[in-house]
Design a protein around this motif. Sequence first.
Motif, PDB file in Angstrom:
ATOM      1  N   GLU A 169      36.068 -25.685   0.295  1.00 17.62           N
ATOM      2  CA  GLU A 169      36.366 -24.683  -0.720  1.00 17.62           C
ATOM      3  C   GLU A 169      36.678 -23.364  -0.024  1.00 17.62           C
ATOM      4  O   GLU A 169      36.348 -23.165   1.147  1.00 17.62           O
ATOM      5  N   GLU A 170      37.312 -22.454  -0.762  1.00 17.38           N
ATOM      6  CA  GLU A 170      37.761 -21.188  -0.172  1.00 17.38           C
ATOM      7  C   GLU A 170      36.608 -20.370   0.406  1.00 17.38           C
ATOM      8  O   GLU A 170      36.789 -19.618   1.353  1.00 17.38           O
ATOM      9  N   ASP A 171      35.409 -20.505  -0.158  1.00 18.80           N
ATOM     10  CA  ASP A 171      34.278 -19.689   0.297  1.00 18.80           C
ATOM     11  C   ASP A 171      33.551 -20.288   1.506  1.00 18.80           C
ATOM     12  O   ASP A 171      32.507 -19.811   1.909  1.00 18.80           O
ATOM     13  N   MET A 205      32.874 -29.346  -1.477  1.00 17.55           N
ATOM     14  CA  MET A 205      32.700 -30.172  -2.671  1.00 17.55           C
ATOM     15  C   MET A 205      32.855 -31.613  -2.211  1.00 17.55           C
ATOM     16  O   MET A 205      33.831 -31.956  -1.539  1.00 17.55           O
TER      17      MET A 205
END
Length: 179
Positions: A50-52, A56
């Motif tokens: 995920e971008e952060d 997932m």
Amino acid sequence: MATAKKSCAKTGGVRFSEDHHHPHHHAAGVSSHVHFEEKLHDSVVMVMPEEDGNFMVKVGFLKTQHKYEIIFTLPEVPALGKNVCPAPVPNPHLRITNLTPQPDGGLRVTCEYMAHQEGVLCEEMLLLSETNEDVCVKVKVHARVMDRHHGTPMLLEGVRCIGVELEYDSEQSDWQGFD
């Protein structure tokens, strides 16, 4: 300030050309190759960054009241380092049982997951660096859980059933029985 942060959240995304889906670009043989890869892709546990910086993990269809062992490999997270441990945050439904560093720098994660209710469930676990206390990575395990009486899902590669919880006490059940 919040609006500025919100507008930045979507930057840095990667867009892939979808020309291979366009009807005019199908060459002989390409179509079946694409479908084969999609089928292959759908049969394994998917780990998606995920971008952060968190992950997932999609584990597919499971059944309620069943316990599963789920094994997947996270790509290397250099900030975590080689010595990684699960955060001591109790989660009654998801428990890390083994973390094994891989030769390529990735991390093989083995966990036990109890599918406790029907629906689309997302349970979280945290991985901590033993060498840098400021670093942690959140892993969200995403499962579609169906009722235990609705058939048997085909489990993805990396997922296996390791136990079944007993039926509830019959006095607590709202089942009326057969007519």
